[in-house]
Every structure is written in C-alpha cells, then in structure tokens.
Design an enzyme around this catalytic site. Structure first.
Site, PDB file in Angstrom:
ATOM      1  N   HIS A  84       0.858  -1.184   0.000  1.00 52.37           N
ATOM      2  CA  HIS A  84       0.000   0.000   0.000  1.00 52.37           C
ATOM      3  C   HIS A  84       0.890   1.228   0.000  1.00 52.37           C
ATOM      4  O   HIS A  84       2.009   1.214   0.514  1.00 52.37           O
ATOM      5  CB  HIS A  84      -0.911   0.002   1.234  1.00 52.37           C
TER       6      HIS A  84
ATOM      7  N   ASP B  90      -7.917  -4.444  -0.568  1.00 50.09           N
ATOM      8  CA  ASP B  90      -8.292  -5.034  -1.852  1.00 50.09           C
ATOM      9  C   ASP B  90      -8.014  -6.529  -1.898  1.00 50.09           C
ATOM     10  O   ASP B  90      -8.633  -7.257  -2.683  1.00 50.09           O
ATOM     11  CB  ASP B  90      -7.526  -4.357  -2.995  1.00 50.09           C
TER      12      ASP B  90
END
Length: 455
Positions: free
Chosen positions: A333, A392
């Site tokens: 991320h 995700d």
C-alpha cells in the site's frame, strides 16, 4: 447491442502522431532528482507531501520511537474514532454501520438513536430517480464500463436540478445526500441494462425499500429473487464502511478537493472523483486479485503445497505468470507498510462468509498467500518499506462470494467512497477559498520560431 461510433480510428497516421507525441514529451528521469520533484507527491520513503488539512480521517503508519520515525501497525481513524472501535460498536449491537458512519463522516459526530433514524429516513427519501431517468439515461447507452455509466448518470442528474450550480453549503449538502442515496440504484440499474442489452440476460428493475439498509437494498436490487442472507448483508455493509474514507490524500478524494476548489458544481466534482477511482491503480485493484487467484489455481496443481504456491508467487514477481506485470496484487500500500487495519478488520468476517459459502479452501489459500507474500517479496526485491495485505486483497474475494458481477466491483467502492468525497467537498467549501494550483517546472529549452516555408 449498442452500436459503436468511433469517428476516428487508430490508423498508421494516428500511430505516427502518437510516436511524435511520445518522442517530444519524454522527460529525462534524472531531472526529477535534479529539481527535487516529489513524483506522485510522495517522497522517497513513500510519505505524502503535505497539501492540506482535514478533520475527516487520519491514517497512521509511522511513529516516533527514540527520536526515530519507524513503521508501525497501521491505524485508521474516522473523525478521531478508531475504525476497529466503530466496527465493533455496530457489530456488537447487531446493526448495519453504513448509515451511522456516513453521518459521522459528514457531520463530525456520532448520532444518537433519533438523529440516526432521521438520517436513515432522509436517505430513504432520496432513493428515487427523476421520472423515466432509468429508461431515458441508463438504458439508452448500456456499457460494460459501469464507472463511465455512473459518471454519465451523475452529470445528467445535473440537468434535472434547478439549483445545480448553487454551491452554498445547504444546497451542496442536499446534492451530496441525494447522490449518496441513489448511487446503489445507478450502479445496479446500469449493470442490468448492460446485462440485458449487451449480454442477452433478463431485464428486471427492483425498487429499493425504505426499511432496508444501503447494503441490503443493493443486494435486493441486484438479485432476481431479491433474496440474501443476514451474513451477506452484514459483510457487504462492513465492506462499504471500510471503503468509505481513507484520508484526504487518496487520489479520488484529492481530486474532489482540487475540482471543488475551482468553484464548480457538485455533479462535476463527483464525476471527476469517479474518473479517478476508476483507474486500476486506485479502485480497480480488487478484481485483479480475484483474477490472480484464479490463474494460481489453474497453474498450481496443489494449492495446499506451500512451496508450490511460493514458486508461483516468485514467477509473478519475475513477470513469468498471470499478466506479466511483476505484481502480487493486493499486497502493499502507498501508506501502510506493516499492516492495513481495514484488511485486519475484514479478515475474520471474510472467513465467516467463506464458511457459509463452502469456500473454506479458498480462504485458506488467501491466508497462506497473505502470510507468504511479504517474505517472497523481501527475498526477490530490495524494498524500502514493509509489505502487507491491503483491503483489496480480501474485498474482491468477498464480492465473488456474494455473486457480484466483476463489472460492479469498482462501483461498489464508489458507493462507499461517495460519502468520503461528499465530506471532503463540504470541508473544502467551508475552509478554503483558494484554487489548488501546484507548480510544474518547465524543462523545455527555448526554441526559435521557424516560418512555415522554412520548416
């Protein structure tokens, strides 16, 4: 089938012009270092350049320990309240959380029972589209691209608003609440139009129920029989809460701030945010995770064999498997390094849904990859910060278990993030009156003008 109307084609002439554009627009990467340009508005450590202030949410991924800034377990706060505490609060009470958390983000405080009830009634009142809008707008140009359909619908709604350009706070709030209410309808109806006209499926339009939550209404409108289990609705509701907001610096929220600062209308600002979220580097990543795992199961004969799975992950990083992009999707991320709190909150509920759906083996594989991937990445690549599963990683798996068509994965993200965008638009209007205009340094040398006959 919707007739395609491509006025210009990619001809050899267009290809040649594209090559000319490429050759004359390329910038030497060394110049970014020379002029200390923060590419992506991030420094070498991945820290975002401070571009504004916000009350809406906070992301913590580093802490100062002994005078040194070091990575820490990721933390996410909505209006100062830890995301884990918010989730535990409504889960413990057996309630859906979307509407309560939306109130918190928009208005800055948790509602009491009466205010929450009034807010839910307000959203229910807003769940209606202009007469014949579904027929005349959504069904007229069906497309597999639900995000483009959403954006077109949002912009067209401005034509039905007699005060579309009024950016006074009460009017903008009215517009934001209406968009929050109708986003699930726009997404689902766009999919049904595409499924019918482009794929030959049956057409049905179910109206939302005033008594149901946003998540429950979405499943009700999507499914032919309007049926869903309590766990399905609760897990989707949780997904919406976790995707609702993520700091003012994420690409689509920053887009909202930038476009709002120009003084434009709400519909244009939200359409711009949708265009940002559509990008595969932002909102489109979860489907890539699902596709990656499907490819893994096709190419690894025994997905319980840790060494075989590890070998596949190495092939991913070496561009020898799946889409040859060199990525393990769902891992890493831009902000978090040690952990993404959204993924941690999500995981236990994903396991419950997997058990209900008879997909415990798939959940075990996801868990294995989550634990293994950071080690494989560390061995294969020199990285400046840790890598962990992001939200995700699990959201695409959840949507597949809910039977959501892949075309709706990113629109579901938008259904959640419209709340954050609305909060950021309101915040920008309240606090600033200055257009956002960063600087770009021109590195093109001066050139003399050459007359046409001498070129």
């Amino acid at each position: 089938m919707t007739p395609k109307h491509d006025i210009l084609q990619v001809t050899p002439r267009v290809e040649a012009l594209a090559a000319l554009c490429r050759s004359n627009s390329r910038i030497d990467p060394a110049l970014y270092r020379k002029y200390d340009v923060k590419r992506g508005l991030r420094d070498i450590n991945g820290q975002g350049v401070l571009a504004g202030l916000t009350n809406i949410s906070d992301i913590i991924s580093r802490k100062e320990i002994g005078g040194e800034i070091v990575p820490c377990e990721g933390e996410l706060y909505y209006r100062g309240i830890r995301i884990q505490d918010l989730v535990q609060g409504f889960i413990r009470d057996g309630r859906k959380g979307y509407e309560e958390v939306a109130y918190l983000l928009l208005f800055g405080e948790l509602p009491d029972a009466k205010r929450l009830g009034d807010f839910k009634a307000l959203l229910a009142q807003g769940r209606t589209l202009p007469t014949n809008f579904t027929r005349d707008v959504i069904m007229k140009a069906p497309t597999h691209d639900m995000m483009n359909s959403l954006s077109r619908s949002v912009l067209t709604l401005a034509s039905y608003d007699s005060n579309a350009d009024d950016i006074s706070l009460p009017n903008v709030l009215r517009q934001c609440l209406m968009l929050i209410s109708v986003f699930p309808m726009l997404a689902v109806y766009s999919y049904h139009a595409y499924n019918h006209y482009e794929c030959g499926g049956s057409m049905y339009i179910h109206y939302p129920s005033d008594s149901l939550s946003t998540a429950s209404n979405f499943l009700r409108m999507l499914r032919p029989d309007m049926q869903y289990t309590p766990l399905e609705a609760s897990v989707l509701d949780l997904a919406l809460v976790l995707h609702m907001e993520h700091g003012g610096g994420n690409n689509s929220s920053f887009t909202t701030h930038v476009v709002t600062s120009s003084g434009t209308d709400t519909y244009s600002a939200i359409s711009a945010a949708l265009g940002s979220l559509k990008g595969p580097k932002h909102g489109g990543a979860n489907y890539k995770v699902v596709q990656m795992f499907e490819d893994m199961k096709k190419n690894v004969s025994d997905t319980t064999d840790e060494q075989a799975v590890a070998d596949y992950l190495v092939k991913l990083l070496r561009r020898e498997a799946f889409d040859q992009k060199g990525l393990i999707y769902g891992m890493g991320h831009a902000v978090y390094s040690i952990s993404d709190p959204r993924a941690q909150v999500f995981k236990s509920f994903v396991g419950q849904l997997a058990h209900e759906k008879g997909r415990d083996a798939d959940f075990a594989l996801y868990t294995m990859v989550e634990e293994m991937a950071p080690k494989v990445i560390a061995q294969e690549r020199h990285i400046y910060k840790g890598v962990s599963a992001n939200v995700d990683f699990y959201s695409g798996f959840v949507y597949s278990m809910l039977g959501l068509p892949s075309e709706l994965y990113t629109p579901v993200f938008a259904m959640a993030r419209i709340v954050g965008w609305s909060a950021h638009r309101l915040e920008e209007l309240i606090n600033t009156d200055k257009i956002i205009r960063p600087a770009y340094r021109c590195v093109q040398p001066a050139e003399p003008y050459i007359s046409l006959k001498e070129r």
